[in-house]
Design a protein around this motif. Structure first.
Motif, PDB file in Angstrom:
ATOM      1  N   SER A  95       0.787  -1.225   0.000  1.00 56.06           N
ATOM      2  CA  SER A  95       0.000   0.000   0.000  1.00 56.06           C
ATOM      3  C   SER A  95       0.821   1.277   0.000  1.00 56.06           C
ATOM      4  O   SER A  95       0.343   2.317  -0.372  1.00 56.06           O
ATOM      5  CB  SER A  95      -0.953  -0.006   1.188  1.00 56.06           C
ATOM      6  OG  SER A  95      -0.272  -0.400   2.351  1.00 56.06           O
ATOM      7  N   GLY A  96       2.045   1.225   0.417  1.00 54.31           N
ATOM      8  CA  GLY A  96       2.811   2.460   0.394  1.00 54.31           C
ATOM      9  C   GLY A  96       4.048   2.379   1.250  1.00 54.31           C
ATOM     10  O   GLY A  96       4.216   1.455   2.038  1.00 54.31           O
ATOM     11  N   ALA A  97       4.903   3.386   1.113  1.00 52.50           N
ATOM     12  CA  ALA A  97       6.139   3.416   1.889  1.00 52.50           C
ATOM     13  C   ALA A  97       5.820   3.487   3.371  1.00 52.50           C
ATOM     14  O   ALA A  97       4.963   4.262   3.799  1.00 52.50           O
ATOM     15  CB  ALA A  97       6.956   4.636   1.473  1.00 52.50           C
ATOM     16  N   GLY A  98       6.547   2.714   4.145  1.00 51.50           N
ATOM     17  CA  GLY A  98       6.331   2.702   5.582  1.00 51.50           C
ATOM     18  C   GLY A  98       5.240   1.766   6.036  1.00 51.50           C
ATOM     19  O   GLY A  98       5.046   1.568   7.234  1.00 51.50           O
ATOM     20  N   SER A  99       4.526   1.172   5.086  1.00 51.39           N
ATOM     21  CA  SER A  99       3.470   0.242   5.453  1.00 51.39           C
ATOM     22  C   SER A  99       4.008  -1.179   5.420  1.00 51.39           C
ATOM     23  O   SER A  99       4.673  -1.559   4.450  1.00 51.39           O
ATOM     24  CB  SER A  99       2.295   0.370   4.479  1.00 51.39           C
ATOM     25  OG  SER A  99       1.329  -0.621   4.736  1.00 51.39           O
ATOM     26  N   TYR A 100       3.719  -1.956   6.444  1.00 54.37           N
ATOM     27  CA  TYR A 100       4.200  -3.321   6.432  1.00 54.37           C
ATOM     28  C   TYR A 100       3.274  -4.205   7.235  1.00 54.37           C
ATOM     29  O   TYR A 100       2.499  -3.750   8.070  1.00 54.37           O
ATOM     30  CB  TYR A 100       5.626  -3.410   6.982  1.00 54.37           C
ATOM     31  CG  TYR A 100       5.765  -2.926   8.392  1.00 54.37           C
ATOM     32  CD1 TYR A 100       6.094  -1.616   8.666  1.00 54.37           C
ATOM     33  CD2 TYR A 100       5.564  -3.787   9.461  1.00 54.37           C
ATOM     34  CE1 TYR A 100       6.204  -1.166   9.958  1.00 54.37           C
ATOM     35  CE2 TYR A 100       5.679  -3.353  10.761  1.00 54.37           C
ATOM     36  CZ  TYR A 100       6.002  -2.040  11.001  1.00 54.37           C
ATOM     37  OH  TYR A 100       6.105  -1.604  12.289  1.00 54.37           O
ATOM     38  N   GLN A 101       3.371  -5.484   6.943  1.00 54.98           N
ATOM     39  CA  GLN A 101       2.618  -6.500   7.674  1.00 54.98           C
ATOM     40  C   GLN A 101       3.513  -7.201   8.667  1.00 54.98           C
ATOM     41  O   GLN A 101       4.727  -7.288   8.462  1.00 54.98           O
ATOM     42  CB  GLN A 101       2.080  -7.542   6.690  1.00 54.98           C
ATOM     43  CG  GLN A 101       0.808  -7.138   5.997  1.00 54.98           C
ATOM     44  CD  GLN A 101       0.213  -8.302   5.212  1.00 54.98           C
ATOM     45  OE1 GLN A 101       0.472  -8.420   4.035  1.00 54.98           O
ATOM     46  NE2 GLN A 101      -0.558  -9.140   5.852  1.00 54.98           N
ATOM     47  N   LEU A 102       2.908  -7.693   9.715  1.00 55.84           N
ATOM     48  CA  LEU A 102       3.619  -8.482  10.708  1.00 55.84           C
ATOM     49  C   LEU A 102       2.847  -9.790  10.854  1.00 55.84           C
ATOM     50  O   LEU A 102       1.741  -9.802  11.365  1.00 55.84           O
ATOM     51  CB  LEU A 102       3.686  -7.719  12.031  1.00 55.84           C
ATOM     52  CG  LEU A 102       4.528  -8.316  13.151  1.00 55.84           C
ATOM     53  CD1 LEU A 102       5.974  -8.469  12.719  1.00 55.84           C
ATOM     54  CD2 LEU A 102       4.433  -7.431  14.388  1.00 55.84           C
ATOM     55  N   THR A 103       3.459 -10.862  10.355  1.00 54.41           N
ATOM     56  CA  THR A 103       2.790 -12.158  10.290  1.00 54.41           C
ATOM     57  C   THR A 103       3.369 -13.084  11.349  1.00 54.41           C
ATOM     58  O   THR A 103       4.587 -13.231  11.457  1.00 54.41           O
ATOM     59  CB  THR A 103       2.981 -12.784   8.897  1.00 54.41           C
ATOM     60  OG1 THR A 103       2.467 -11.882   7.907  1.00 54.41           O
ATOM     61  CG2 THR A 103       2.251 -14.113   8.795  1.00 54.41           C
ATOM     62  N   PHE A 104       2.481 -13.720  12.099  1.00 59.14           N
ATOM     63  CA  PHE A 104       2.897 -14.592  13.186  1.00 59.14           C
ATOM     64  C   PHE A 104       2.656 -16.061  12.848  1.00 59.14           C
ATOM     65  O   PHE A 104       1.746 -16.403  12.084  1.00 59.14           O
ATOM     66  CB  PHE A 104       2.116 -14.259  14.461  1.00 59.14           C
ATOM     67  CG  PHE A 104       2.562 -13.010  15.138  1.00 59.14           C
ATOM     68  CD1 PHE A 104       2.126 -11.771  14.694  1.00 59.14           C
ATOM     69  CD2 PHE A 104       3.428 -13.060  16.225  1.00 59.14           C
ATOM     70  CE1 PHE A 104       2.544 -10.604  15.314  1.00 59.14           C
ATOM     71  CE2 PHE A 104       3.852 -11.904  16.851  1.00 59.14           C
ATOM     72  CZ  PHE A 104       3.413 -10.672  16.391  1.00 59.14           C
ATOM     73  N   GLY A 105       3.474 -16.911  13.475  1.00 54.94           N
ATOM     74  CA  GLY A 105       3.187 -18.335  13.448  1.00 54.94           C
ATOM     75  C   GLY A 105       2.120 -18.667  14.473  1.00 54.94           C
ATOM     76  O   GLY A 105       1.616 -17.793  15.177  1.00 54.94           O
ATOM     77  N   LYS A 106       1.786 -19.964  14.574  1.00 52.13           N
ATOM     78  CA  LYS A 106       0.719 -20.370  15.480  1.00 52.13           C
ATOM     79  C   LYS A 106       1.177 -20.491  16.926  1.00 52.13           C
ATOM     80  O   LYS A 106       0.361 -20.671  17.821  1.00 52.13           O
ATOM     81  CB  LYS A 106       0.119 -21.692  15.013  1.00 52.13           C
ATOM     82  CG  LYS A 106      -0.617 -21.555  13.688  1.00 52.13           C
ATOM     83  CD  LYS A 106      -1.289 -22.837  13.268  1.00 52.13           C
ATOM     84  CE  LYS A 106      -2.056 -22.625  11.969  1.00 52.13           C
ATOM     85  NZ  LYS A 106      -2.772 -23.837  11.526  1.00 52.13           N
ATOM     86  N   GLY A 107       2.474 -20.403  17.138  1.00 52.81           N
ATOM     87  CA  GLY A 107       2.976 -20.411  18.501  1.00 52.81           C
ATOM     88  C   GLY A 107       3.347 -21.794  19.006  1.00 52.81           C
ATOM     89  O   GLY A 107       2.792 -22.805  18.565  1.00 52.81           O
ATOM     90  N   THR A 108       4.313 -21.805  19.927  1.00 49.13           N
ATOM     91  CA  THR A 108       4.714 -23.024  20.621  1.00 49.13           C
ATOM     92  C   THR A 108       4.669 -22.768  22.118  1.00 49.13           C
ATOM     93  O   THR A 108       5.260 -21.789  22.598  1.00 49.13           O
ATOM     94  CB  THR A 108       6.141 -23.454  20.244  1.00 49.13           C
ATOM     95  OG1 THR A 108       6.199 -23.730  18.849  1.00 49.13           O
ATOM     96  CG2 THR A 108       6.562 -24.692  21.027  1.00 49.13           C
ATOM     97  N   LYS A 109       3.968 -23.625  22.815  1.00 46.26           N
ATOM     98  CA  LYS A 109       3.929 -23.498  24.268  1.00 46.26           C
ATOM     99  C   LYS A 109       5.078 -24.301  24.852  1.00 46.26           C
ATOM    100  O   LYS A 109       5.148 -25.517  24.676  1.00 46.26           O
ATOM    101  CB  LYS A 109       2.594 -24.002  24.818  1.00 46.26           C
ATOM    102  CG  LYS A 109       2.448 -23.810  26.311  1.00 46.26           C
ATOM    103  CD  LYS A 109       1.073 -24.203  26.792  1.00 46.26           C
ATOM    104  CE  LYS A 109       0.928 -23.956  28.281  1.00 46.26           C
ATOM    105  NZ  LYS A 109      -0.423 -24.307  28.775  1.00 46.26           N
ATOM    106  N   LEU A 110       5.963 -23.605  25.527  1.00 51.70           N
ATOM    107  CA  LEU A 110       7.102 -24.252  26.171  1.00 51.70           C
ATOM    108  C   LEU A 110       6.776 -24.501  27.642  1.00 51.70           C
ATOM    109  O   LEU A 110       6.412 -23.577  28.364  1.00 51.70           O
ATOM    110  CB  LEU A 110       8.365 -23.389  26.057  1.00 51.70           C
ATOM    111  CG  LEU A 110       9.594 -23.909  26.796  1.00 51.70           C
ATOM    112  CD1 LEU A 110      10.067 -25.229  26.204  1.00 51.70           C
ATOM    113  CD2 LEU A 110      10.717 -22.874  26.767  1.00 51.70           C
ATOM    114  N   SER A 111       6.942 -25.734  28.050  1.00 48.14           N
ATOM    115  CA  SER A 111       6.728 -26.100  29.444  1.00 48.14           C
ATOM    116  C   SER A 111       8.032 -26.688  29.982  1.00 48.14           C
ATOM    117  O   SER A 111       8.531 -27.685  29.456  1.00 48.14           O
ATOM    118  CB  SER A 111       5.592 -27.120  29.548  1.00 48.14           C
ATOM    119  OG  SER A 111       5.408 -27.537  30.880  1.00 48.14           O
TER     120      SER A 111
END
Lengths: 114, 111
Positions: A95-111
């Motif tokens: 969409s334009g300069a300075g615009s970005y996405q931040l994509t996450f994984g589903k996560g890992t629960k550490l015990s």
């Protein structure tokens, strides 16, 4: 489109054992990768980012572009490391300069078992 | 201390209601994000914004809209709440040179 994969939903280790949380990504450009952590009843917070190459709370992560991986490692697990860990990729949006996405994984629960 | 503040920790709404979730940041960040967090699904991006009045769809925008009238405030709107929108909603903000900072989350239950 970018994608972040964390293959393990749950990882249990004994205190003092080594820890490795896996993260693989799919992205055609030059990736900017992060690890975020969420402790019980706390907000999500940054653990480390690949560009800083620093060690936080004994954790390190190396970007391997050949294997498209950014695994999180710690030589000796502590009970206070028990938390939810998310790998994330930042990429420019169209969409334009300075615009970005931040994509996450589903996560890992550490015990960490005492 | 940097702050991202979400207006409610817990909300209970009825099916069909219009719901507003508010998020305010005090760091003068250009970028703001709304995610929903569900067990086993991680964080999924709903919408994001890189400037006032600018918005972009994320991965799961259906059933949601957003508003950014001021730089510090980013609102998520559920036009007609449904039970499958019961979730934890997280707001975040960042600039190009910083990591994302997250709010404490809003746990929304639609009954």
């Amino acid at each position: 489109a970018q994608r972040v994969t964390q293959p393990e939903k749950l990882l249990s280790v004994f205190k003092g054992a080594p820890v490795e949380l896996k993260c693989n990504y799919s992205y055609s450009g030059s990736p900017e990768l992060f690890w975020y952590v969420q402790y019980s009843r706390q907000r999500l917070q940054l653990l480390l980012r690949h560009i800083s190459r620093e060690s936080i709370k004994g954790f390190t992560a190396d970007l391997n572009k050949g294997e498209t991986s950014f695994h999180l490692k710690k030589p000796f697990a502590q009970e206070e490391d028990s938390a939810m860990y998310y790998c994330a990729l930042r990429s420019p949006a169209y969409s334009g300069a300075g615009s970005y996405q931040l994509t996450f994984g589903k996560g890992t629960k550490l015990s960490v078992i005492p | 201390d940097v702050k991202v503040t979400q207006s409610s920790r817990y909300l209970v709404k009825r099916t069909g209601e219009k719901v507003f979730l508010e998020c305010v940041q005090d760091m003068d960040h250009e970028n703001m994000f709304w995610y929903r967090q569900d067990p086993g699904l991680g964080l999924r991006l709903i919408y994001f914004s890189y400037d006032v009045k600018m918005k972009e769809k994320g991965d799961i925008p259906e059933g949601y809209s957003v508003s950014r009238e001021k730089k510090e405030r980013f609102s998520l709107i559920l036009e007609s709440a449904s039970t499958n929108q019961t979730s934890m909603y997280l707001c975040a903000s960042s600039s190009m040179n910083t990591e994302a900072f997250f709010g404490q989350g809003t746990r929304l239950t639609v009954v």
